[in-house]
Design a protein around this motif. Structure first.
Motif, PDB file in Angstrom:
ATOM      1  N   SER A  83      14.985   4.958   1.106  1.00 21.85           N
ATOM      2  CA  SER A  83      13.587   4.267   1.236  1.00 21.85           C
ATOM      3  C   SER A  83      12.198   5.166   1.262  1.00 21.85           C
ATOM      4  CB  SER A  83      13.408   3.565   2.788  1.00 21.85           C
ATOM      5  OG  SER A  83      13.470   4.645   3.765  1.00 21.85           O
ATOM      6  N   LEU A 120       8.526   1.651   4.721  1.00 24.73           N
ATOM      7  CA  LEU A 120       8.151   0.552   4.128  1.00 24.73           C
ATOM      8  C   LEU A 120       6.971   0.746   3.316  1.00 24.73           C
ATOM      9  CD1 LEU A 120       8.763  -2.319   6.695  1.00 24.73           C
ATOM     10  CD2 LEU A 120      10.544  -1.269   5.148  1.00 24.73           C
ATOM     11  N   VAL A 138      16.230  -6.392   6.960  1.00 26.45           N
ATOM     12  CA  VAL A 138      15.564  -5.414   6.076  1.00 26.45           C
ATOM     13  C   VAL A 138      16.544  -4.022   5.732  1.00 26.45           C
ATOM     14  CG1 VAL A 138      13.502  -3.739   6.010  1.00 26.45           C
ATOM     15  CG2 VAL A 138      13.390  -6.120   7.119  1.00 26.45           C
ATOM     16  N   LEU A 164      15.005 -11.026   0.355  1.00 26.30           N
ATOM     17  CA  LEU A 164      14.790 -10.652   1.816  1.00 26.30           C
ATOM     18  C   LEU A 164      14.030 -11.703   2.356  1.00 26.30           C
ATOM     19  CD1 LEU A 164      14.965  -8.551   3.992  1.00 26.30           C
ATOM     20  CD2 LEU A 164      12.961  -7.277   2.813  1.00 26.30           C
ATOM     21  N   LEU A 197      15.076 -13.483   6.140  1.00 28.46           N
ATOM     22  CA  LEU A 197      14.045 -13.332   7.363  1.00 28.46           C
ATOM     23  C   LEU A 197      13.869 -14.891   7.776  1.00 28.46           C
ATOM     24  CD1 LEU A 197      11.752 -10.477   6.046  1.00 28.46           C
ATOM     25  CD2 LEU A 197      13.296 -10.542   8.129  1.00 28.46           C
ATOM     26  N   PHE A 213       7.346  -8.180   8.550  1.00 22.30           N
ATOM     27  CA  PHE A 213       8.336  -7.363   8.192  1.00 22.30           C
ATOM     28  C   PHE A 213       8.353  -6.904   6.514  1.00 22.30           C
ATOM     29  CE2 PHE A 213       9.863  -8.568  12.215  1.00 22.30           C
ATOM     30  CZ  PHE A 213      10.794  -7.742  12.503  1.00 22.30           C
ATOM     31  N   ILE A 214       7.655  -7.805   6.073  1.00 21.08           N
ATOM     32  CA  ILE A 214       7.727  -7.926   4.557  1.00 21.08           C
ATOM     33  C   ILE A 214       6.110  -7.603   3.771  1.00 21.08           C
ATOM     34  CG2 ILE A 214       9.791  -9.135   3.966  1.00 21.08           C
ATOM     35  CD1 ILE A 214       8.137 -11.424   3.470  1.00 21.08           C
ATOM     36  N   LEU A 242       5.890  -4.007   2.767  1.00 21.43           N
ATOM     37  CA  LEU A 242       6.717  -3.749   1.632  1.00 21.43           C
ATOM     38  C   LEU A 242       6.467  -4.276   0.503  1.00 21.43           C
ATOM     39  CD1 LEU A 242       9.761  -2.693   1.355  1.00 21.43           C
ATOM     40  CD2 LEU A 242      10.844  -4.883   2.252  1.00 21.43           C
TER      41      LEU A 242
END
Length: 409
Positions: free
Chosen positions: A105, A192, A350, A371, A375, A390-391, A394
């Motif tokens: 990552s 992220l 994730v 993803l 989620l 969470f995204i 990202l």
């Protein structure tokens, strides 16, 4: 007549000298061309990519080409050194896969080259070396493997403090003496957004600050330190050391205030006395010791927001990290083992997405949609109800990666 003759002779002599000089310059250029690979000067390789083969088990590893033969030194002198971002991790037990996912990552989104300092038990070195060498085609990172090392007179006591090997991080300023600044992270961290962004916080340190961490809790009503700690701790709720940015040059130079003596002590002198005084009162090992140090030296700590160290505690009882709600999660910290059980499926989703992601462009581009679908299956949990945080970052990191020129990737 004689005057004209002298002029003619002088002109001939000058022409002859000019001709000799031209031939000498041509000879020099041909000689340089023969020694420099075809006569065209080659651009020098940046120093962070050069330097021999992969490392031995306890040696240095290089992900990138070796130095090109025949490159003229005078060209390499003109290359400005590229700043490396130093990232350290400590891995013991069953932490290989988790650590490799964290490193992946970091590599995917970062811009400047990375230098990994990996402290691991001896039985993990061969696996780390094999996996990292398989990524050498990326040419974006170097790595060095180190054994787990504690002061010999108290090694057993340090090693069993909290989790196996966790207290190794306390000794990084003393082991990595040539490293100026360092980002330490736990194995269960996922980046992220580029490492460059948290690295840039070093420039925000004032003249007294030597390290940066995030608060342990945002909500005092669920805080651990303010309810249960039997030792001093920083601020209202303590700090979490899972993501710790350090100016280690300052750490090595500083003399720390403490409650053991009126004399200020340097980093290498304060650790063992702290452990002896508080070992029966601490629960979270080295993190508790760091809290004690910065309780007595609060001017030395830079506190960054919770989105730089987002943990289950920020959502399992309801969302309490406002910065993440507004801008998304920057660094995900899957403590409590949430990457490997079903208690917090949003965190696990994730982790598995990045673990299964390869470095091919198409694979990274197609990371987000599957993803997001995973989620959406987690909305029955408090963390899943706010799955978009969470995204959010990202998605921005993926867009930015492909917006950069190929040289920056």
């Amino acid at each position: 007549m004689r005057r004209y003759l002298r002029v003619v002779v002088l002109c001939v002599a000058c022409g002859f000298c000019s001709l000799l000089y031209a031939f000498s310059q041509l000879a020099v250029s041909l000689e340089e061309g023969a020694g420099g690979g075809g006569g065209k000067p080659q651009a020098a390789v940046a120093s962070w990519l050069a330097g021999g083969g992969r490392g031995a088990v306890r040696g240095a590893g290089v992900a990138g080409p070796a130095a090109h033969p025949g490159v003229s030194d005078r060209y390499s002198l003109k290359i400005q050194p590229v700043e490396k971002m130093h990232l350290a991790v400590v891995a013991c037990g069953e932490r290989l896969e988790e650590t490799m996912t964290m490193l992946k990552s970091a590599i995917i989104f970062s811009i400047k080259p990375l230098q990994f300092h990996i402290f691991a038990e001896d039985q993990l070195h061969h696996s780390f070396k094999g996996r990292l060498d398989n990524w050498s085609f990326l040419q974006t990172f170097n790595y060095t493997l180190y054994p787990i090392t504690f002061p010999s007179e108290n090694a057993a006591e340090w090693k069993k403090l909290f989790k196996p090997c966790a207290s190794q991080r306390l000794f990084l300023p003393l082991i990595l003496k040539e490293v100026d600044s360092l980002l330490y992270v736990d194995t269960d961290i996922l980046f992220l957004r580029p490492v460059d962004d948290i690295w840039s916080l070093l420039k925000k340190f004032n003249s007294t600050q030597i390290a940066a961490m995030a608060p342990e809790h945002e909500e005092p009503r669920i805080g651990w330190y303010n309810r249960f700690a039997r030792h001093p701790y920083y601020g209202k709720t303590g700090v979490n050391s899972g993501v710790m940015l350090m100016n280690m040059t300052r750490m090595r130079r500083k003399y720390f205030k403490n409650d053991m003596t009126t004399v200020r002590l340097q980093w290498g002198d304060i650790l063992m006395p702290l452990l002896k005084k508080y070992k029966l009162n601490i629960t979270w090992g080295d993190q508790d010791l760091l809290n004690i140090v910065f309780f007595h030296n609060p001017e030395s700590l830079f506190v960054f927001p919770c989105q730089w160290n987002y943990r289950p505690d920020h959502c399992i009882y309801g969302s309490n990290c406002q910065e993440a709600e507004e801008e998304g999660i920057f660094i995900l910290h899957g403590n409590r083992g949430v990457y490997h059980d079903d208690k917090q499926p949003a965190f696990r989703a994730v982790y598995e997405a990045l673990r299964n992601c390869s470095f091919e462009d198409d694979n990274i581009r197609s990371l987000l949609k599957p993803l997001e679908l995973e989620l959406q299956k987690t909305v029955h949990t408090y963390c899943g109800k706010i799955y978009k945080i969470f995204i959010k970052q990202l998605a921005k990191s993926v867009r930015d990666r492909y917006a950069r020129s190929p040289k920056e990737k």
